[in-house]
Design a protein around this motif. Structure first.
Motif, PDB file in Angstrom:
ATOM      1  N   HIS A  48      -2.398   1.020  -4.461  1.00  0.00           N
ATOM      2  CA  HIS A  48      -1.719  -0.217  -4.109  1.00  0.00           C
ATOM      3  C   HIS A  48      -0.949  -0.729  -5.331  1.00  0.00           C
ATOM      4  O   HIS A  48      -1.260  -0.352  -6.458  1.00  0.00           O
TER       5      HIS A  48
ATOM      6  N   ALA B  35      -1.014   4.456  -0.477  1.00  0.00           N
ATOM      7  CA  ALA B  35      -2.037   5.289   0.157  1.00  0.00           C
ATOM      8  C   ALA B  35      -3.315   4.453   0.202  1.00  0.00           C
ATOM      9  O   ALA B  35      -3.375   3.353  -0.349  1.00  0.00           O
ATOM     10  N   GLU B  36      -4.340   4.984   0.846  1.00  0.00           N
ATOM     11  CA  GLU B  36      -5.572   4.211   1.018  1.00  0.00           C
ATOM     12  C   GLU B  36      -6.146   3.762  -0.321  1.00  0.00           C
ATOM     13  O   GLU B  36      -6.751   2.689  -0.422  1.00  0.00           O
ATOM     14  N   ASN B  37      -5.931   4.563  -1.367  1.00  0.00           N
ATOM     15  CA  ASN B  37      -6.494   4.232  -2.688  1.00  0.00           C
ATOM     16  C   ASN B  37      -5.436   3.850  -3.719  1.00  0.00           C
ATOM     17  O   ASN B  37      -5.742   3.709  -4.897  1.00  0.00           O
TER      18      ASN B  37
ATOM     19  N   THR C  36      -7.793   2.949  -6.823  1.00  0.00           N
ATOM     20  CA  THR C  36      -9.222   2.678  -6.674  1.00  0.00           C
ATOM     21  C   THR C  36      -9.998   3.982  -6.502  1.00  0.00           C
ATOM     22  O   THR C  36      -9.525   4.929  -5.870  1.00  0.00           O
ATOM     23  N   THR C  37     -11.188   4.016  -7.093  1.00  0.00           N
ATOM     24  CA  THR C  37     -12.095   5.155  -6.937  1.00  0.00           C
ATOM     25  C   THR C  37     -13.504   4.611  -6.732  1.00  0.00           C
ATOM     26  O   THR C  37     -13.758   3.411  -6.913  1.00  0.00           O
ATOM     27  N   SER C  38     -14.433   5.498  -6.395  1.00  0.00           N
ATOM     28  CA  SER C  38     -15.828   5.086  -6.196  1.00  0.00           C
ATOM     29  C   SER C  38     -16.520   4.738  -7.509  1.00  0.00           C
ATOM     30  O   SER C  38     -17.618   4.176  -7.506  1.00  0.00           O
TER      31      SER C  38
ATOM     32  N   GLU D 225       0.835  -1.204   0.000  1.00  0.00           N
ATOM     33  CA  GLU D 225       0.000   0.000   0.000  1.00  0.00           C
ATOM     34  C   GLU D 225       0.868   1.251   0.000  1.00  0.00           C
ATOM     35  O   GLU D 225       1.840   1.356   0.743  1.00  0.00           O
TER      36      GLU D 225
ATOM     37  N   VAL E  51      -7.660  -5.974  -2.852  1.00  0.00           N
ATOM     38  CA  VAL E  51      -7.863  -4.525  -2.997  1.00  0.00           C
ATOM     39  C   VAL E  51      -9.236  -4.214  -3.580  1.00  0.00           C
ATOM     40  O   VAL E  51     -10.086  -3.625  -2.914  1.00  0.00           O
ATOM     41  N   SER E  52      -9.481  -4.597  -4.833  1.00  0.00           N
ATOM     42  CA  SER E  52     -10.767  -4.284  -5.468  1.00  0.00           C
ATOM     43  C   SER E  52     -10.976  -5.158  -6.697  1.00  0.00           C
ATOM     44  O   SER E  52     -10.039  -5.393  -7.460  1.00  0.00           O
TER      45      SER E  52
ATOM     46  N   GLN F 280      -2.815  14.114  -4.467  1.00  0.00           N
ATOM     47  CA  GLN F 280      -1.986  13.388  -3.499  1.00  0.00           C
ATOM     48  C   GLN F 280      -0.495  13.612  -3.723  1.00  0.00           C
ATOM     49  O   GLN F 280       0.329  13.125  -2.945  1.00  0.00           O
TER      50      GLN F 280
END
Length: 475
Positions: A90, A86-88, A102-104, A84, A129-130, A250
């Motif tokens: 990886h 950052a949180e979004n 990753t995004t919404s 990781e 992750v996603s 970021q």
């Protein structure tokens, strides 16, 4: 047949049969539902690649541990795991990183790794992750260790973003693949022999067509799920089709191979395995463009991130100034009438611009810059104009000079600490008598001397690979 080769070929044959079976099974679904068939085929290909990747890993069982140096022989040792930033943000490690943002509203990928590792990277990223739809795949450049998993990640409607020159670079690399494969395998001996590689469609290089392109120093910007993305054309690094990704909110620069596997290091303006010459002035301009971003994090496609705005800024400035210095000194030397070999010997980085040279070397960059501007004819010898190399008269020279005299001269050069001159003389002696034991012994001693110097000096990976390959293949 050699038992090891038979075992390897048998394992690859099993993999190919498995691939055919799963792909054919997927094809049966075409009669029922096209969408299901497409997804099933993609899943079958991913499963096939996972099996192939496992076989390849077993072939490399002796290469245990994690590589941290950046050399290809080290990168192949890196375990595939998710880390990781950052949180979004990886990335899945491997020879080449696969980076996921990753995004919404879906996922953005940057580079897709080496084909034999791509399925395992895909599975671990989706599992941990996603598994959201992949909206964009951004490719830093056309090298195989950066685009290998692209077809496995693509969803219907996925946009592929790359440099405008991506398709041209991919074209020439595809057309020269048989030639380049042998060169690469000399330097990277863990690669299977050309005739032993699994030659199946889903592993073949090339065939990727970008849907969105960006030109030199231009920016393609988009927003997804509230996150801003800027893809910037940054030529001159690993080729004419280099692109990077900037996340301004970021302050993260996802750099591909722009800086090479380590940061900071002297760039690989010349690549010994063979490619088009990389352009130094364009690289300097690209560096200026990225320095102005003032990133807090650099996330490359090999190895791990560099963190800290001041550290990154100083590193980028040093790389830029070092390349500018070598370029300017080469031009000045050319204008002063010096030969390329003189300049290769003379031009050194000043202390304030020192950089590690395990990836790129200053003297090779000098030669590359010289030939970039002036081409292959150096105005040093009429013989340069004709397809008769000096080696064509070596056997005759050996006969006239006599082996005893040549061996004495070669040995004298070695004693004087001139191993390259020793190699020149042993090449002449061996042209006249390929099995001459004394010449072969002196050649081996010269190579060992050069290898010791390389390992205790600049530690350039490619020089070391080459010297080892020459020692390994010596009679």
């Amino acid at each position: 047949m050699n038992p090891t080769k038979r075992k390897q070929s048998g394992a690859i044959g099993t993999v190919i049969l498995f691939c055919i079976a799963v792909v054919c099974a997927g094809a049966l679904w075409i009669y029922f539902d096209e969408d299901v068939a497409r997804k099933l085929k993609q899943e079958a290909e991913i499963q096939s690649m996972a099996v192939i990747g496992d076989v390849a890993t077993k072939r490399l069982a002796s290469a245990s541990g994690e590589g941290t140096h950046g050399a290809a022989v080290d990168l192949i040792k890196r375990p595939i795991e998710v880390r990781e930033v950052a949180e979004n943000i990886h990335y899945a490690t491997g020879v080449g990183n696969t980076i996921m943002i990753t995004t919404s509203e879906g996922v953005v990928l940057f580079d897709t790794g080496l084909v034999i590792q791509s399925a395992n990277q895909l599975q671990i990223l989706k599992d941990t992750v996603s598994d959201a739809d992949v909206r964009y795949i951004i490719l830093s450049h056309s090298h195989a260790d950066h685009i290998g998993g692209t077809r496995f990640w693509m969803d219907e409607g996925t946009d592929i973003i790359a440099h405008q020159n991506f398709e041209e670079e991919q074209r020439y690399l595809s057309e020269l693949q048989p030639y380049q494969y042998g060169r690469n395998r000399t330097l990277f001996p863990w690669m299977p022999a050309w005739e032993d590689r699994p030659d199946i469609a889903l592993m073949r290089y090339g065939g990727i067509v970008p849907t969105i392109t960006v030109d030199d120093w231009e920016t393609y910007a988009f927003t997804l799920g509230g996150i801003e993305f800027q893809v910037i054309g940054a030529p001159g690094a690993e080729g004419a089709d280099n692109a990077v990704l900037w996340l301004p909110q970021q302050k993260v620069l996802i750099s591909g191979d722009f800086f090479g596997p380590q940061f900071p290091q002297f760039p690989n303006i010349f690549t010994m395995r063979g490619e088009k010459v990389r352009k130094p002035v364009e690289y300097i301009k690209s560096l200026d463009r990225l320095i102005a971003l003032n990133p807090d994090v650099i996330l490359p496609s090999h190895l791990d991130p560099t963190i800290g705005a001041e550290k990154i800024r100083k590193g980028m400035q040093r790389i830029r100034d070092a390349v500018q210095y070598v370029h300017d000194e080469t031009i000045a030397g050319m204008n002063a009438g010096k030969t390329v070999n003189q300049l290769m010997k003379e031009i050194k980085l000043p202390a304030n611009l020192e950089l590690v040279q395990n990836h790129g070397r200053v003297d090779w960059a000098v030669k590359s810059i010289w030939e970039y501007y002036m081409g292959w004819f150096r105005f040093e010898s009429t013989t340069e104009l004709y397809p008769i190399p000096a080696q064509d008269v070596y056997a005759d020279l050996a006969q006239i000079a006599g082996n005893e005299n040549l061996i004495a001269l070669a040995n004298n050069y070695l004693i004087q600490g001139e191993p390259v001159k020793t190699l020149h003389i042993t090449e002449i002696a061996l042209a006249g008598d390929p099995q001459n034991a004394s010449a072969l012994a002196l050649r081996g001693q010269a190579l060992v001397e050069l290898l010791e110097r390389a390992e205790n000096g600049l530690r350039n990976d490619y020089e070391i690979y080459w010297l080892k390959s020459q020692l390994d293949t010596a009679p």
